[in-house]
Design a protein around this motif. Sequence first.
Motif, mmCIF file in Angstrom:
data_model
loop_
_atom_site.group_PDB
_atom_site.id
_atom_site.type_symbol
_atom_site.label_atom_id
_atom_site.label_comp_id
_atom_site.label_asym_id
_atom_site.label_seq_id
_atom_site.Cartn_x
_atom_site.Cartn_y
_atom_site.Cartn_z
ATOM 1 N N VAL A 1 0.850 -1.208 0.000
ATOM 2 C CA VAL A 1 0.000 0.000 0.000
ATOM 3 C C VAL A 1 0.878 1.247 0.000
ATOM 4 O O VAL A 1 0.599 2.220 -0.709
ATOM 5 C CB VAL A 1 -0.952 -0.009 1.227
ATOM 6 N N SER A 2 1.977 1.205 0.754
ATOM 7 C CA SER A 2 2.860 2.375 0.808
ATOM 8 C C SER A 2 3.502 2.648 -0.555
ATOM 9 O O SER A 2 4.046 3.722 -0.794
ATOM 10 C CB SER A 2 3.946 2.187 1.865
ATOM 11 N N LYS A 3 3.458 1.650 -1.446
ATOM 12 C CA LYS A 3 4.014 1.827 -2.796
ATOM 13 C C LYS A 3 2.940 2.297 -3.781
ATOM 14 O O LYS A 3 3.150 2.305 -4.992
ATOM 15 C CB LYS A 3 4.612 0.512 -3.316
ATOM 16 N N GLY A 4 1.747 2.558 -3.273
ATOM 17 C CA GLY A 4 0.725 3.172 -4.118
ATOM 18 C C GLY A 4 -0.272 2.209 -4.744
ATOM 19 O O GLY A 4 -1.017 2.590 -5.636
ATOM 20 N N VAL A 5 -0.273 0.942 -4.309
ATOM 21 C CA VAL A 5 -1.279 0.029 -4.862
ATOM 22 C C VAL A 5 -2.305 -0.303 -3.776
ATOM 23 O O VAL A 5 -2.087 -0.048 -2.592
ATOM 24 C CB VAL A 5 -0.655 -1.278 -5.403
ATOM 25 N N LYS A 6 -3.407 -0.878 -4.220
ATOM 26 C CA LYS A 6 -4.440 -1.258 -3.261
ATOM 27 C C LYS A 6 -4.206 -2.726 -2.882
ATOM 28 O O LYS A 6 -3.921 -3.559 -3.754
ATOM 29 C CB LYS A 6 -5.794 -1.084 -3.940
ATOM 30 N N ALA A 7 -4.301 -3.035 -1.589
ATOM 31 C CA ALA A 7 -4.104 -4.431 -1.168
ATOM 32 C C ALA A 7 -5.270 -4.886 -0.299
ATOM 33 O O ALA A 7 -5.746 -4.141 0.558
ATOM 34 C CB ALA A 7 -2.802 -4.564 -0.385
ATOM 35 N N THR A 8 -5.739 -6.103 -0.582
ATOM 36 C CA THR A 8 -6.780 -6.719 0.235
ATOM 37 C C THR A 8 -6.219 -8.020 0.788
ATOM 38 O O THR A 8 -5.685 -8.837 0.035
ATOM 39 C CB THR A 8 -8.034 -7.019 -0.619
ATOM 40 N N LEU A 9 -6.327 -8.194 2.103
ATOM 41 C CA LEU A 9 -5.837 -9.426 2.723
ATOM 42 C C LEU A 9 -7.045 -10.293 3.072
ATOM 43 O O LEU A 9 -7.982 -9.824 3.721
ATOM 44 C CB LEU A 9 -5.060 -9.087 3.990
ATOM 45 N N ALA A 10 -7.037 -11.533 2.601
ATOM 46 C CA ALA A 10 -8.176 -12.414 2.887
ATOM 47 C C ALA A 10 -7.743 -13.544 3.818
ATOM 48 O O ALA A 10 -6.690 -14.152 3.632
ATOM 49 C CB ALA A 10 -8.728 -12.994 1.587
ATOM 50 N N THR A 11 -8.554 -13.786 4.829
ATOM 51 C CA THR A 11 -8.305 -14.902 5.759
ATOM 52 C C THR A 11 -9.582 -15.712 5.881
ATOM 53 O O THR A 11 -10.667 -15.218 5.547
ATOM 54 C CB THR A 11 -7.949 -14.388 7.177
ATOM 55 N N PRO A 12 -9.499 -16.937 6.381
ATOM 56 C CA PRO A 12 -10.732 -17.669 6.657
ATOM 57 C C PRO A 12 -11.622 -16.907 7.644
ATOM 58 O O PRO A 12 -11.124 -16.125 8.468
ATOM 59 C CB PRO A 12 -10.227 -18.982 7.269
ATOM 60 N N ILE A 13 -12.928 -17.143 7.539
ATOM 61 C CA ILE A 13 -13.909 -16.393 8.324
ATOM 62 C C ILE A 13 -13.597 -16.436 9.814
ATOM 63 O O ILE A 13 -13.611 -15.411 10.501
ATOM 64 C CB ILE A 13 -15.326 -16.954 8.039
ATOM 65 N N PHE A 14 -13.241 -17.617 10.325
ATOM 66 C CA PHE A 14 -12.998 -17.738 11.765
ATOM 67 C C PHE A 14 -11.853 -16.828 12.204
ATOM 68 O O PHE A 14 -11.945 -16.133 13.214
ATOM 69 C CB PHE A 14 -12.694 -19.202 12.120
ATOM 70 N N ILE B 1 10.675 -4.808 -4.422
ATOM 71 C CA ILE B 1 9.232 -4.543 -4.295
ATOM 72 C C ILE B 1 8.810 -3.499 -5.333
ATOM 73 O O ILE B 1 7.759 -3.628 -5.969
ATOM 74 C CB ILE B 1 8.861 -4.096 -2.852
ATOM 75 N N ASP B 2 9.668 -2.488 -5.528
ATOM 76 C CA ASP B 2 9.367 -1.465 -6.548
ATOM 77 C C ASP B 2 9.222 -2.110 -7.930
ATOM 78 O O ASP B 2 8.314 -1.785 -8.696
ATOM 79 C CB ASP B 2 10.489 -0.420 -6.609
ATOM 80 N N GLU B 3 10.137 -3.046 -8.218
ATOM 81 C CA GLU B 3 10.109 -3.692 -9.534
ATOM 82 C C GLU B 3 8.835 -4.540 -9.694
ATOM 83 O O GLU B 3 8.184 -4.517 -10.746
ATOM 84 C CB GLU B 3 11.354 -4.574 -9.673
ATOM 85 N N PHE B 4 8.492 -5.245 -8.641
ATOM 86 C CA PHE B 4 7.285 -6.071 -8.638
ATOM 87 C C PHE B 4 6.046 -5.194 -8.916
ATOM 88 O O PHE B 4 5.234 -5.495 -9.797
ATOM 89 C CB PHE B 4 7.192 -6.762 -7.264
ATOM 90 N N VAL B 5 5.958 -4.090 -8.188
ATOM 91 C CA VAL B 5 4.806 -3.188 -8.350
ATOM 92 C C VAL B 5 4.819 -2.558 -9.744
ATOM 93 O O VAL B 5 3.780 -2.491 -10.414
ATOM 94 C CB VAL B 5 4.811 -2.109 -7.233
ATOM 95 N N GLY C 1 15.867 2.351 -1.967
ATOM 96 C CA GLY C 1 17.035 1.955 -2.759
ATOM 97 C C GLY C 1 17.708 0.686 -2.264
ATOM 98 O O GLY C 1 18.638 0.181 -2.891
ATOM 99 N N GLY C 2 17.278 0.144 -1.121
ATOM 100 C CA GLY C 2 17.850 -1.110 -0.604
ATOM 101 C C GLY C 2 17.376 -2.300 -1.441
ATOM 102 O O GLY C 2 16.456 -2.175 -2.254
ATOM 103 N N THR C 3 18.022 -3.464 -1.234
ATOM 104 C CA THR C 3 17.739 -4.615 -2.105
ATOM 105 C C THR C 3 16.259 -5.006 -2.092
ATOM 106 O O THR C 3 15.644 -5.186 -3.151
ATOM 107 C CB THR C 3 18.585 -5.832 -1.673
ATOM 108 N N SER C 4 15.691 -5.133 -0.916
ATOM 109 C CA SER C 4 14.280 -5.551 -0.850
ATOM 110 C C SER C 4 13.363 -4.457 -1.379
ATOM 111 O O SER C 4 12.392 -4.731 -2.076
ATOM 112 C CB SER C 4 13.893 -5.893 0.595
#
Length: 458
Positions: A34-47, A447-451, A440-443
């Motif tokens: 999200v901090s990279k400017g995309v929308k994220a939804t996290l899904a978990t089981p209902i319980f 993440i920038d490249e992925f986004v 600018g760090g490796t990770s």
Amino acid sequence: MEKEKKSYGVHILVLPYPSQGHINPMLQFSRRLVSKGVKATLATPIFISKTFKPQAGSVQLDTISDGFDEGGFMQAESIHEYLTQLEAAGSRTLAQLIQKHRDLGHPFDCIVYDAFLPWVLDVAKQFGLVGAAFFTQTCAVNYIYYHAYHGLLPLPVKSTPVSIPGLPLLELRDMPSFIYVAGSYPAYFQLVLNQFCNVHKADWVLVNTFYKLEEEVVDAMAKLSPLITIGPTIPSKYLDNRLENEAEYGFDLFSSEPSAHTINWLDNKPTRSVIYVSFGSMACLSEAQMEELAWGLKGSGHYFLWVVRDSEEAKLPKHFIHETSGKGWFVKWSPQLEVLANEAVGCFFTHCGWNSTVEALSLGVPMVGMPQWTDQTTDAKFVEDVWKVGIRVRVDENGIVGRKEVEDCIREVMEGERGKAMKENAKKWRKSAVEAVSEGGTSDKNIDEFVAKLIISS
Ligand code: UDX
């Protein structure tokens, strides 16, 4: 580090395996997305979704079903039954979830799914979505499983040490427990091996580690898959002391006393004087082991903060809490990152779950490792021999870590010459962890490249 950026139209669904040690890093990764400017939804089981704290956060929440909406994992008769239902009900309800978001006009472009759930990739592909496998454990551990899955590490292991490219020589006790304790937890062993059943079809492979920490094995494994390191997934406020949006929710499957009491207790202790003791969310010690640990902690003479989950409490020696009042502080669940970030903590007595280990590394805290099962044995090997930020306890002929061993290991880390070197190394790893996720760090670059690729293809 994390900063607000322009919002792009990309929407990513993040789907963790439903346990504390998997949801924590994937929730934090979602926040980083999200901090990279995309929308994220996290899904978990209902319980599981019922245990989320209700405050609004930057990551949207949604649900699938694991087939046990009332009681989750505890409702299942066996691990095998749970995993079978999770796949059946999960695949069906995941498809419904994807369709629902399409119909509502905010479709997903990509699913970041826990590698423990390879069936998610099949659903993602049915809908034409980008699929990114997320490995929550170390690259080293996953590379060992990769070898086992492909028959490159014949099981049971007959001769040691084992040599795997990119890894130090491994004795049997350094292997993940499913490998060195033949026949243990077959359903879980299958689960970790199955991570590799279709990963070659994934568009991305994300690993919750950072490059400097596992350089050689990352390079070796990256030859086989489109692997990138994206960790550590620790909130920025613990890495660069920057305050984040306080409304962000955390996720705890366990109820705890108010954190403020624990932090207040720590705040009143001298710098680096306290041993923090925790075995994560799943490990169960035997009564004999709890007793040895308890007397070892007391015998060390140091202050200690011990997380004793409800299920473990009855195993404490009688009157132990009373007898150690003044020196010991007991909680059922702690705000672990805040604890590790507190200057009073001088040593983490840990089971070496990957989250706990990488949290300690990232916050510069040396460790005593007392691994219990799964990947923890391998993590402990690296803590002691590769990263040199801790000591691994020795188990006696009865399979117990005796009180003298507990005491000696604590003394070595807190007071010994080796302890001094470990503290220096811990500082060094903290610096590397911060660098990896800073701009600018490796990770961060990964993440920038992925986004960026998702933005281009959306
Ligand atoms: C499990 C496995 O055991 C672990 O080896 C694997 O790598 C991930 O899944 P768990 O045993 O719970 O996880 O350990 P760990 O990976 O350390 O995760 C525990 C998480 O809970 C950490 O993020 C830790 O900060 C958090 N925690 C733990 C708390 O917030 N409070 C506590 O009191 C204890």
